[in-house]
Design a protein around this motif. Structure first.
Motif: not given
Length: 446
Positions: A277, A422, A436
């Protein structure tokens, strides 16, 4: 502990002392009246011997047994960072202690050692195992001389030990992957990208699994020529869950095969970001687990067998990847004596310690292995080259090392991100205004 004392008996110096079990002992020095200085040296030797034994026995008291000495010996090896200490401990507990673990160390005779060797051989174990058990005892008793015992009981002629062969002589010939199988493993879409990156290091650099699990980006010099370099100085222990020195206690330089360099470049800017990430830093592991930690040998072995089944290949060990690298490179003409510096490092004799091979010499032998993963890579998703600053979210063209043909550019329709997943530790409620990336990105080949 009472100090040993010397006294005269019939014009001969004797030494008296109390053993650790409380029994009084007397020992003749063989020195006459005028040889008092020589007798004093022997008294001091006995004192040092008692102190050494007392340090091993500790507060529990009692005689110094083989089990007690072995425990002290193993701990000393661990303090020195010797990676084989765990293997020695396992062999002693399994094979040696049942036969003579409770014997006092000075009572052990060559017959006891022979009994251990015979009991191991009677179990039908591999000849290598029998040899390993004997040489473990040999190293343990050798360290006790002359502090605790006058001579080692391990006096078996090595010619009388079993030959260094496998229990199944047909197994070793099948413990290797063909070049076609290697390419299948490293390019199959059915295998997750993070595991393919790990397999690429094992197959194309010839590293042990623990060494690959401890690699960090600071150990990778991609700018070096003619080939990039991996510095192999650490190894991860799955049993103790910490990093230690490599097996030979001798760090080594490993040239990065061109195919591996391409895979690491794509992995660094794409797959690694997707897994963790964020962008990798110098101290980050090259192939971390999905929790960002060192990969477990046991867990990866299970996954390796599952991945082999997915692509229709028979199960083998992860360590066979190292065997495959060496075998395929030598089949392409690589010199064994130079390739050994890449896979094992210097042998350890004084000549090797004063020898440093030129970098290009090591690179030449690694480059002899001809593996081309580019055609299969073109079918894979190419990661963003400039992820953080790219507004249009376009994937930039990349080039292969050999044919310099651009890989097709992949764009994301609707400005959606390529990284929908994620990391597990970042799961949680998302705000409504959170920007996101969405869960499903649609790819378009330009």
């Amino acid at each position: 502990m009472r100090d040993p004392y010397k006294y005269l008996r019939k014009e001969i110096w004797w030494v008296g002392y109390v053993d650790l079990d409380g029994a009084p002992k007397q020992r003749s020095t063989g020195c006459r009246v005028h040889e008092e200085a020589k007798a004093e040296k022997l008294r001091l030797h006995i004192k040092r011997k008692l102190l050494a034994r007392a340090a091993v026995v500790g507060d529990q008291g009692g005689p110094l047994t083989v089990r007690a000495w072995a425990k002290s010996w193993i701990e000393a090896r661990r303090l020195k960072g010797i990676v084989t200490a765990d293997d020695y401990e396992a062999r002693l507990k399994r094979y040696v202690f049942p036969v003579m673990g409770d014997l006092r160390i000075e009572e052990v005779t060559p017959d006891h050692v022979a009994a251990v060797v015979a009991s191991v051989a009677a179990r039908g174990l591999a000849p290598r195992t029998v040899r390993h058990v004997y040489f473990t005892m040999h190293a343990m008793f050798r360290k006790a001389v002359p502090r605790l015992i006058a001579v080692s009981p391990c006096s078996i002629d090595t010619d009388d030990l079993p030959a260094k062969i496998d229990k199944d002589p047909e197994w070793r010939a099948t413990a290797v992957f063909s070049k076609e199988e290697l390419v299948t493993i490293l390019t199959a879409p059915a295998i997750p990208e993070d595991r393919r990156a790990c397999y690429a290091i094992l197959f194309l650099a010839g590293l042990r699994f623990g060494e690959a699990a401890a690699l960090r980006w600071r150990h990778y010099d991609a700018a070096l020529t003619p080939l990039a370099r991996l510095v192999v100085a650490h190894s991860y222990s799955t049993r103790h869950k910490h990093e230690k020195s490599v097996k030979t206690d001798n760090p080594r330089w490993v040239p990065v095969h061109p195919a591996l360099a391409e895979r690491l470049a794509d992995w660094r800017v794409g797959g690694w970001r997707q897994l963790i990430g964020r962008a990798p830093g110098p101290d980050d592991l090259i192939v971390p687990s999905r929790r960002g930690q060192n990969r477990s040998n046991n867990h990866m072995l299970k996954k390796f067998h599952q991945d082999l089944e997915r692509v229709g290949l028979r199960a083998r060990r992860q360590h066979d990847a190292r065997r495959t690298f060496i075998s395929l490179a030598m089949a392409e003409g690589a010199r064994k004596d130079i390739l050994r510096w890449v896979t094992h490092g210097p042998k350890g004799d004084i000549v090797d310690l004063y020898t440093t091979l030129p970098w290009h010499t090591l690179c030449e032998e690694v480059a002899r292995l001809k593996i081309d993963l580019a055609p299969a890579q073109e079918a894979q998703v190419i990661a963003l080259a400039n992820y953080a600053n790219s507004r249009d979210r376009h994937l930039h063209s990349t080039y292969t090392a050999e044919n310099s043909k651009p890989i097709p550019v992949l764009t994301l329709r609707g400005g959606r991100d390529l990284n929908p997943r994620r990391p597990p530790w970042q799961e949680g409620p998302r705000s409504r205004n959170h920007t996101e990336p969405r869960q499903h990105a649609h790819l378009h080949v330009a």
